[in-house]
Write a protein that holds these residues in place. Structure first.
Motif, mmCIF file in Angstrom:
data_model
loop_
_atom_site.group_PDB
_atom_site.id
_atom_site.type_symbol
_atom_site.label_atom_id
_atom_site.label_comp_id
_atom_site.label_asym_id
_atom_site.label_seq_id
_atom_site.Cartn_x
_atom_site.Cartn_y
_atom_site.Cartn_z
ATOM 1 N N ILE A 1 -19.261 -5.866 -32.816
ATOM 2 C CA ILE A 1 -18.928 -5.526 -33.945
ATOM 3 C C ILE A 1 -18.350 -6.494 -35.093
ATOM 4 O O ILE A 1 -18.782 -6.979 -36.034
ATOM 5 N N LYS A 2 -17.360 -7.118 -34.488
ATOM 6 C CA LYS A 2 -16.536 -8.292 -35.202
ATOM 7 C C LYS A 2 -17.472 -9.579 -35.310
ATOM 8 O O LYS A 2 -17.675 -10.270 -36.358
ATOM 9 N N GLU A 3 -18.389 -9.645 -34.148
ATOM 10 C CA GLU A 3 -19.166 -10.915 -34.326
ATOM 11 C C GLU A 3 -20.329 -10.681 -35.321
ATOM 12 O O GLU A 3 -20.558 -11.685 -36.143
ATOM 13 N N VAL A 4 -20.779 -9.240 -35.635
ATOM 14 C CA VAL A 4 -21.740 -9.286 -36.862
ATOM 15 C C VAL A 4 -21.272 -9.518 -38.197
ATOM 16 O O VAL A 4 -21.529 -9.973 -39.046
ATOM 17 N N LEU A 5 -19.689 -8.963 -38.307
ATOM 18 C CA LEU A 5 -19.107 -9.033 -39.512
ATOM 19 C C LEU A 5 -18.854 -10.503 -39.617
ATOM 20 O O LEU A 5 -18.870 -11.130 -40.920
ATOM 21 N N HIS A 6 -18.292 -11.370 -38.562
ATOM 22 C CA HIS A 6 -18.245 -12.852 -38.763
ATOM 23 C C HIS A 6 -19.381 -13.596 -39.412
ATOM 24 O O HIS A 6 -19.393 -14.316 -39.948
ATOM 25 N N THR A 7 -20.499 -13.069 -38.723
ATOM 26 C CA THR A 7 -21.634 -13.727 -39.195
ATOM 27 C C THR A 7 -22.180 -13.518 -40.672
ATOM 28 O O THR A 7 -22.552 -14.694 -41.283
ATOM 29 N N HIS A 8 -22.112 -12.442 -41.029
ATOM 30 C CA HIS A 8 -22.095 -12.203 -42.647
ATOM 31 C C HIS A 8 -21.135 -12.719 -43.410
ATOM 32 O O HIS A 8 -21.514 -13.151 -44.403
ATOM 33 N N LYS A 9 -20.144 -12.901 -42.862
ATOM 34 C CA LYS A 9 -19.108 -13.678 -43.466
ATOM 35 C C LYS A 9 -19.363 -15.309 -43.807
ATOM 36 O O LYS A 9 -19.386 -15.863 -44.722
ATOM 37 N N SER B 1 -29.663 -15.066 -35.896
ATOM 38 C CA SER B 1 -30.393 -15.261 -34.569
ATOM 39 C C SER B 1 -29.488 -15.686 -33.358
ATOM 40 O O SER B 1 -29.280 -15.369 -32.351
ATOM 41 N N VAL B 2 -28.618 -16.414 -33.868
ATOM 42 C CA VAL B 2 -27.198 -17.229 -33.253
ATOM 43 C C VAL B 2 -26.630 -15.924 -32.722
ATOM 44 O O VAL B 2 -25.934 -15.918 -31.722
ATOM 45 N N ALA B 3 -26.110 -15.037 -33.745
ATOM 46 C CA ALA B 3 -25.344 -14.071 -33.409
ATOM 47 C C ALA B 3 -25.983 -12.904 -32.336
ATOM 48 O O ALA B 3 -25.437 -12.673 -31.404
ATOM 49 N N ALA B 4 -27.222 -12.753 -32.616
ATOM 50 C CA ALA B 4 -27.997 -11.650 -31.889
ATOM 51 C C ALA B 4 -28.162 -12.298 -30.299
ATOM 52 O O ALA B 4 -27.984 -11.371 -29.559
ATOM 53 N N LEU B 5 -28.363 -13.525 -30.275
ATOM 54 C CA LEU B 5 -28.653 -14.035 -28.906
ATOM 55 C C LEU B 5 -27.408 -14.240 -28.288
ATOM 56 O O LEU B 5 -27.452 -13.990 -27.076
ATOM 57 N N GLY B 6 -26.308 -14.332 -28.886
ATOM 58 C CA GLY B 6 -24.802 -14.609 -28.445
ATOM 59 C C GLY B 6 -24.707 -13.102 -27.751
ATOM 60 O O GLY B 6 -23.872 -13.106 -26.897
ATOM 61 N N ILE B 7 -24.722 -12.076 -28.589
ATOM 62 C CA ILE B 7 -24.351 -10.744 -28.180
ATOM 63 C C ILE B 7 -25.219 -10.237 -27.276
ATOM 64 O O ILE B 7 -24.540 -9.697 -25.912
ATOM 65 N N ALA C 1 -34.031 -18.767 -34.174
ATOM 66 C CA ALA C 1 -34.689 -17.878 -34.888
ATOM 67 C C ALA C 1 -35.990 -17.974 -34.402
ATOM 68 O O ALA C 1 -36.715 -16.595 -34.334
ATOM 69 N N TYR C 2 -36.845 -19.091 -33.904
ATOM 70 C CA TYR C 2 -37.878 -19.029 -33.243
ATOM 71 C C TYR C 2 -38.010 -18.563 -31.766
ATOM 72 O O TYR C 2 -38.845 -18.108 -31.280
ATOM 73 N N THR C 3 -36.746 -18.429 -31.296
ATOM 74 C CA THR C 3 -36.750 -18.155 -30.012
ATOM 75 C C THR C 3 -36.740 -16.354 -30.163
ATOM 76 O O THR C 3 -37.510 -15.948 -29.293
ATOM 77 N N MET C 4 -36.326 -15.939 -31.057
ATOM 78 C CA MET C 4 -36.331 -14.638 -31.406
ATOM 79 C C MET C 4 -37.619 -14.101 -31.616
ATOM 80 O O MET C 4 -38.086 -13.046 -31.254
ATOM 81 N N VAL C 5 -38.545 -14.900 -32.442
ATOM 82 C CA VAL C 5 -39.679 -14.607 -32.917
ATOM 83 C C VAL C 5 -40.622 -14.672 -31.633
ATOM 84 O O VAL C 5 -41.629 -13.949 -31.343
ATOM 85 N N ARG C 6 -40.468 -15.832 -30.789
ATOM 86 C CA ARG C 6 -41.599 -15.939 -29.383
ATOM 87 C C ARG C 6 -41.057 -14.622 -28.567
ATOM 88 O O ARG C 6 -42.236 -14.266 -27.691
ATOM 89 N N MET C 7 -40.045 -14.161 -28.607
ATOM 90 C CA MET C 7 -39.545 -12.970 -27.580
ATOM 91 C C MET C 7 -39.944 -11.409 -28.298
ATOM 92 O O MET C 7 -39.890 -10.688 -27.789
ATOM 93 N N GLY C 8 -40.531 -11.649 -29.530
ATOM 94 C CA GLY C 8 -40.844 -10.603 -30.239
ATOM 95 C C GLY C 8 -39.749 -9.827 -30.859
ATOM 96 O O GLY C 8 -39.943 -8.522 -30.951
ATOM 97 N N LEU C 9 -38.614 -10.391 -30.951
ATOM 98 C CA LEU C 9 -37.350 -9.449 -31.512
ATOM 99 C C LEU C 9 -37.299 -9.690 -32.990
ATOM 100 O O LEU C 9 -36.528 -8.996 -33.790
ATOM 101 N N LEU C 10 -37.931 -10.831 -33.511
ATOM 102 C CA LEU C 10 -37.869 -10.745 -34.945
ATOM 103 C C LEU C 10 -39.430 -11.421 -35.633
ATOM 104 O O LEU C 10 -40.107 -11.999 -34.749
#
Length: 722
Positions: A343-351, A368-374, A448-457
């Motif tokens: 949760i803190k990771e998502v908050l810091h990303t938007h900050k 996407s950096v935050a999502a793959l990190g999580i 971001a393109y990694t997320m696209v290729r995997m069908g997550l974005l």
């Protein structure tokens, strides 16, 4: 071997990993000086994957770039060829689950670590000696007393990978690692293997990561997904409480509701479980907007009792009271710690997004950096039962917030993001690339393109138009990036912070009596000075009191009083410099404190007495403020007139008298109260003031009961409302 193959999938050298080695004659006939046979084999495999001749891959490295040392040149060749091959390999959706891809990337790391013949021979000799020592240590021991992982590693017998090679190759595949957290990820994977990465551990990590990403893909496709309305670009990262026996408990006030908690890269969703075991409408807690959110670990329990340290508290400017999410767990609180971190990771990303005003593709890349990190953080937790925290976390934005000078890391990350995105904007020089450069139809490796290729974005059309051909110019070979330089500086400071934190753990004491004793010993010089000044003010020794009074009055009159504070600072600095010169960094002697001898019952009684005294002081403060309120509102007119007249006299004194004279008068009045000449009159004056103060009534107070929240029901709220 059956147990080992069942755990780790058998021999890793099958498939494509074995095709590129060939016979000794083939290696000798296709040698690439000054590359080692292993590195030359890897380069040929990269050329076959890219579908181009080897000489075309090596054409970028001209005579001037070969002027460096052979080791640097060989590593640059391996690094460049690795980037080319990984661009092609990562275009497939299932590459993380492919064992041949695991073998390829692992061999790339081995080749980068020992790219020339001299280094390769040293590593081969070291690996053989380590394997022989492990075999000697296991003589006479039972195989049933060793872990399956250690046994499999010894049977595997292959050379291991070091941190530098992993940090160079792994970030080329954004799903595997990120440059900010790649070192911490390596430490998490090798915490039980002596700081060297074995292939079986590496294979297990990628296999677990593929399972986590596949699970996230199934949820994004609608399989077992909660019935919530997601906005554009919103991705579900994790769900907890879907199993009815292990729900998440939401506490608001004195009300408690079990339910399911869903985390996306924009918000938190809580769905309460009804009587018929169906989920109600989701309450939305926005993490994207600047609502002054506060998230921290908390203890909770029935009716708001702080019994179990297993909850996360969320509060924002749009919530009337804090919301507690409790993660029941029989032992420990790893679930709570995991959810608190993500949760803190998502908050810091938007900050980070708001600070640099990122939009479109840049915003999608940061999310996407935050999502793959999580997802990697979840992989390490589920696959290896490790939950890295603090400076060892594998969450990029959390790490940047915690590290000293972490803002420099985020600044460097923003600079690189701008640089990458500027390359995507189709310019004429990229369209007119010469034939001497390798051109592959693939964008730069961004998350971001990694997320696209995997069908997550799914990127918008204006973001997709930024894709362009990947050329040799996009590969940064050798050197250190700005993010890596900022990381090195931050980790240098973090070592000092960790050392200072270790000293804090040594001096922390628990009971209140011991803490009070330590505080008294630390403040002993100030306490003694205060006792001396009090003795002067009580005129116990009239000669010393007269001398002190005249000296202080002379200092005030002559203006020396204004140099007391600068003199204190100057003396403190000279004292510190003197100790620095003569002590020369030696350890400070232990501070000795005599602890009071009290039993547990006595400590509880002392704590109860301290609480009672604190309550009495708070009541006295409230009474003083309420009486002051009565004077201000003229509830006692005669006393109000006297106070108003006194305030007028004080205002006139501050307006017409110099500050030096006012200080002299105040010091004389306060210091000479206990003089033999003034003692009786001073006591009489204090008595009259006390009697006058007791006659003043206190302003009335009306106590209101709080509203009952036991009938609270969760309902759907828009993201603008919460």
């Amino acid at each position: 071997m059956g147990l080992i193959e069942g755990l780790f999938g058998g021999d890793h050298s099958r498939g494509r990993g074995n095709k590129g080695h060939g016979s000794a004659e083939e290696k000798a006939g296709m040698a690439i000086p000054p590359l080692s046979p292993t590195a030359a084999s890897v380069v040929r495999r990269c050329a076959r994957i890219a579908g181009v001749p080897v000489d075309q891959l090596l054409r970028r490295f001209d005579t001037e770039e070969q002027g460096g040392r052979p080791l640097e040149y060989a590593r640059s060749v391996v690094e460049y060829c690795s980037c080319i091959a990984l661009r092609v390999e990562t275009k497939r959706q299932d590459y993380l689950g492919d064992r041949e891809f695991h073998s390829l990337t692992y061999d790339l790391m081995l080749a980068w670590e020992a790219p020339d013949e001299e280094t390769d021979a040293v590593f081969q000799k070291t690996a053989f000696s380590i394997l022989r020592d492990d075999a000697d240590d296991d003589d006479g021991g039972s195989i049933f007393y060793s872990s399956p992982t250690q046994m499999a590693i010894q049977v595997d017998g292959r050379r291991t990978v070091g941190p530098e090679a992993f940090a160079k190759i792994a970030p080329s595949c954004p799903a595997m690692a990120h440059p900010i957290t790649v070192s911490n990820l390596f430490d998490a994977l090798t915490n039980s293997t002596g700081g060297r990465l074995h292939f079986l551990i590496y294979h297990k990590y990628l296999k677990s990561l593929d399972q986590v990403l596949s699970s996230a893909k199934r949820i994004s496709d609608g399989h077992k997904a909660p019935a919530i309305q997601l906005s554009d670009g919103e991705v579900i990262l994790d769900i907890h409480g879907a199993a009815t026996p292990k729900p998440v408990l939401q506490h608001i006030g004195t009300s408690t509701w079990p339910g399911r908690l869903t985390l996306t890269n924009h918000a938190l969703y809580f769905e309460a479980i009804g009587v018929d075991f169906s989920y109600g409408e989701a309450a939305v807690y926005d993490l994207a907007r600047d609502l002054k959110q506060l998230v921290k670990r908390e203890s909770t329990g029935p009716w708001g009792a702080h019994l179990f340290d297993k909850a996360v508290m969320y509060k924002s400017s749009s919530t009337s009271e804090p919301v507690f999410f409790e993660f029941p767990q029989f032992k420990g609180h790893t679930r709570r710690d995991y959810w608190f971190a993500v949760i803190k990771e998502v908050l810091h990303t938007h900050k980070f997004i708001r600070k640099y005003m990122l939009t479109n593709f840049q915003k999608a890349e940061a999310l996407s950096v935050a999502a793959l990190g999580i997802l990697r953080y979840r992989t390490v937790k589920e696959g290896f039962h490790i939950l890295p925290a603090h400076f060892k976390t594998t969450l990029a934005f959390n790490l940047a917030e915690k590290l000293p000078k972490g803002d420099k890391i985020l600044e460097a990350l923003y600079g690189e993001l701008q640089q990458h995105c500027s390359r995507f904007r189709g310019s004429e020089d990229f369209a007119q690339s010469s034939s001497d450069e390798l051109t592959l139809a693939d964008p730069f490796p961004l998350s971001a393109y990694t997320m696209v290729r995997m069908g997550l974005l799914a990127l918008k059309e204006e973001d997709n138009t930024e894709e362009r051909d990947f050329t040799a110019r996009d590969v940064q070979i050798g050197g250190t990036s700005s993010v890596q330089m900022a990381l090195e500086r931050s980790f240098g400071y973090s070592g000092r912070v960790e050392a200072a934190r270790a000293t804090l753990d040594q001096v922390k004491v628990e009971d209140i009596d011991t803490n009070v004793a330590v505080l008294k010993e630390l403040l002993f010089p100030l306490i003694e000075i205060g006792k001396v000044l009090l003795a002067f003010a009580e005129w116990e020794d009239q000669l010393n009191s007269y001398v002190f009074l005249f000296c202080f009055l002379y200092m005030v009159y002559s203006g020396w009083i204004w140099f007391m504070f600068p003199g204190f600072l100057l003396g403190s600095s000279l004292f510190m410099l003197w100790h620095k010169h003569y002590v020369k960094g030696q350890l400070i002697g232990a501070f000795e404190v005599t602890t009071p001898r009290r039993r547990t019952v006595q400590q509880l009684l002392a704590l109860q007495e301290a609480i009672s005294q604190l309550e009495a002081h708070v009541q006295a403060g409230n009474i003083f403020l309420l009486k002051l309120r009565s004077l201000m509102l003229a509830a006692f007119p005669q006393s109000t007139s006297k106070v108003a007249a006194a305030l007028v006299v004080m205002a006139a004194a501050f307006a017409f008298l110099p500050l030096r004279s006012i200080i002299l008068l105040v010091v004389l009045e306060a210091y000479t109260r206990q003089m033999p000449v003034r003692k009786k009159s001073s006591e009489k004056l204090v008595r009259r003031l006390r009697e006058w103060w007791l006659r003043i009534p206190a302003a009335p107070v009306q106590l209101l009961r709080p509203q009952d929240t036991r009938r609270w029901r969760p309902r759907l709220r828009s993201r603008q409302a919460i």
